[in-house]
Design an enzyme around this catalytic site. Sequence first.
Site: not given
Length: 105
Positions: A80, A82, A84
Site C-alpha cells: 500500500h 509503495q 501511494h
Amino acid sequence: MAMTKDEMAMIAMEIVAYAGDARTKFLAAMDAISEKDFAKAEALIKEGDDLILNAHNQQTELITKEAAGEDIEIGFLTVHAQDHLMTAMLLSDMDKRFIKMFKEK
C-alpha cells in the site's frame, strides 16, 4: 537480524504519510496550473518533491537492508505504501509536463 513487524509497519506508514502529503501538494499544483499560476504550481511541486524524497529515503532504507541480507517481510501495508509513493511520483511528473505544455501555448 530481521525487522520486526512493528518496525516494518512504522516505515510503511511514514511512506504513506509523506506520499499522501506530496499527493495533496501535486493536486493543488494541478489546480494552480489550470489557473495559469505557474509560480504557485512550481512552488507546490517543489514542496511535494521534497516530501517524496523523504518517502524515498524510507523506501531506500528497506531496499538497503534487504540487499544486505536482512529478512524483509513484505505485507499489504508495505505494498500500500509503495502504491501511494508511485502514484505521487506520477503526479509530480504529470504536473511538470502540464506546466511545460501550458507555458508553450
